[in-house]
Design a protein around this motif. Structure first.
Motif, PDB file in Angstrom:
ATOM      1  N   PRO A 144       1.786  -5.507   4.980  1.00  0.00           N
ATOM      2  CA  PRO A 144       1.503  -4.103   4.675  1.00  0.00           C
ATOM      3  C   PRO A 144       1.629  -3.845   3.182  1.00  0.00           C
ATOM      4  O   PRO A 144       2.452  -4.466   2.516  1.00  0.00           O
ATOM      5  CB  PRO A 144       2.569  -3.353   5.465  1.00  0.00           C
ATOM      6  CG  PRO A 144       2.961  -4.278   6.557  1.00  0.00           C
ATOM      7  CD  PRO A 144       2.840  -5.657   5.977  1.00  0.00           C
ATOM      8  N   PRO A 145       0.866  -2.929   2.598  1.00  0.00           N
ATOM      9  CA  PRO A 145      -0.085  -2.046   3.288  1.00  0.00           C
ATOM     10  C   PRO A 145      -1.491  -2.612   3.415  1.00  0.00           C
ATOM     11  O   PRO A 145      -2.453  -1.860   3.474  1.00  0.00           O
ATOM     12  CB  PRO A 145      -0.091  -0.835   2.347  1.00  0.00           C
ATOM     13  CG  PRO A 145       0.047  -1.440   0.988  1.00  0.00           C
ATOM     14  CD  PRO A 145       0.964  -2.626   1.157  1.00  0.00           C
ATOM     15  N   PHE A 146      -1.644  -3.939   3.429  1.00  0.00           N
ATOM     16  CA  PHE A 146      -2.966  -4.540   3.453  1.00  0.00           C
ATOM     17  C   PHE A 146      -3.377  -5.021   4.841  1.00  0.00           C
ATOM     18  O   PHE A 146      -4.285  -5.823   4.972  1.00  0.00           O
ATOM     19  CB  PHE A 146      -3.024  -5.699   2.456  1.00  0.00           C
ATOM     20  CG  PHE A 146      -2.652  -5.286   1.057  1.00  0.00           C
ATOM     21  CD1 PHE A 146      -3.516  -4.523   0.302  1.00  0.00           C
ATOM     22  CD2 PHE A 146      -1.430  -5.624   0.526  1.00  0.00           C
ATOM     23  CE1 PHE A 146      -3.176  -4.130  -0.970  1.00  0.00           C
ATOM     24  CE2 PHE A 146      -1.086  -5.224  -0.746  1.00  0.00           C
ATOM     25  CZ  PHE A 146      -1.958  -4.482  -1.497  1.00  0.00           C
ATOM     26  N   LEU A 147      -2.690  -4.563   5.875  1.00  0.00           N
ATOM     27  CA  LEU A 147      -3.132  -4.846   7.229  1.00  0.00           C
ATOM     28  C   LEU A 147      -4.369  -4.004   7.542  1.00  0.00           C
ATOM     29  O   LEU A 147      -4.538  -2.911   7.000  1.00  0.00           O
ATOM     30  CB  LEU A 147      -2.017  -4.524   8.220  1.00  0.00           C
ATOM     31  CG  LEU A 147      -0.742  -5.361   8.080  1.00  0.00           C
ATOM     32  CD1 LEU A 147       0.302  -4.858   9.062  1.00  0.00           C
ATOM     33  CD2 LEU A 147      -1.020  -6.822   8.324  1.00  0.00           C
ATOM     34  N   PRO A 148      -5.244  -4.493   8.411  1.00  0.00           N
ATOM     35  CA  PRO A 148      -6.478  -3.728   8.711  1.00  0.00           C
ATOM     36  C   PRO A 148      -6.209  -2.543   9.631  1.00  0.00           C
ATOM     37  O   PRO A 148      -6.767  -2.434  10.720  1.00  0.00           O
ATOM     38  CB  PRO A 148      -7.359  -4.778   9.375  1.00  0.00           C
ATOM     39  CG  PRO A 148      -6.408  -5.725  10.019  1.00  0.00           C
ATOM     40  CD  PRO A 148      -5.206  -5.790   9.108  1.00  0.00           C
TER      41      PRO A 148
END
Length: 255
Positions: A129-133
């Motif tokens: 996170p915060p790069f989860l889809p």
């Protein structure tokens, strides 16, 4: 003399961090990859979809070089399902967050959700996170991500023409925000018993930033009440002990 900073993140800082969330866009023009501090952005080739940070998607949208694909949880049907869960299914707790990025395949292995094992390539990295889809077109429907409130407000303000039934979505978001805000205020009753524990599972970043002052004020008030009650109890015990000692001495003297 520098003023003391408030504890935690303020809403403006939360909104700034939300701009790092990945969203899906449909480019209108070709654009080569851009090298950023976080890495390279994907090369944009119309009409193929691509995932870019929210700030870049808003910039391309403003320049009319791309359209933003809203996440599935922002559709009216998904918002109605979440509101129904908040009000009827579980009126006490918040709706659950999105499922974890990894799920079991039943054979002891794990793979990202919304992605089959055949799509994984050697060297693929699962970002944290915060790069989860959670805000892309691959995000699961019926679950609110961590930055749901600030991201939905940003998209309604700058990309309303990309949102189907934008007026209905705005009304549903207002209802959802009021329901969850009432739950946040009502959850402080659990502090009265002295436990001091709140269940914040499923609460978003902006909700935490906006409610932090209220919750901390309640905690401080409960602490002061507890300290006052404890002081009163000790005073009563001391008075009882002193009074009991005097009575015993009078009885011993024969009065």
């Amino acid at each position: 003399m520098a003023l003391p900073l408030p504890p935690g993140l303020v809403p403006t800082e939360v909104a700034f961090l939300c701009e790092m969330e990945l969203v899906t866009i449909v480019p209108r023009q070709r654009l080569e990859s851009i090298t950023l501090l976080s890495g390279k952005t994907p090369a944009l080739r119309p009409p193929h979809r691509a995932q870019v940070p929210l700030w870049l998607a808003l910039l391309l949208k403003k320049q009319r070089r791309a359209n933003i694909v809203i996440p599935p949880w922002l559709h009216p049907d998904s918002l109605k399902e979440i509101i129904n869960h908040e009000t009827n299914v579980d009126p006490e707790a918040f709706s659950p967050p999105p499922p974890p990025p990894m799920r079991s395949d039943g054979r002891g292995g794990a793979k990202p959700y919304a992605q089959s094992s055949s799509e994984l390539k050697p060297g693929d990295m699962i970002l944290s996170p915060p790069f989860l889809p959670s805000c892309t077109h691959e995000a699961p429907s019926g679950y609110l991500p961590y930055h749901w409130l600030e991201l939905s407000e940003t998209l309604l303000a700058h990309a309303a023409d990309d949102i189907p039934s934008a007026a209905e979505v705005r009304a549903l978001l207002r209802d959802l925000q009021e329901v969850r805000a009432a739950k946040m205020r009502g959850s402080t009753v659990h502090l009265e018993g002295g436990g001091g524990v709140l269940n914040l599972r499923g609460v978003g970043a902006m909700e935490l930033a906006e409610s932090r002052g209220f919750v901390l004020g309640v905690v401080e008030g409960v602490r002061k009440l507890g300290a006052s009650a404890e002081a009163s109890r000790r005073e009563e015990e001391e008075e009882r002990a002193n009074g009991g000692g005097g009575d015993d001495s009078d009885e011993d003297m024969g009065f």
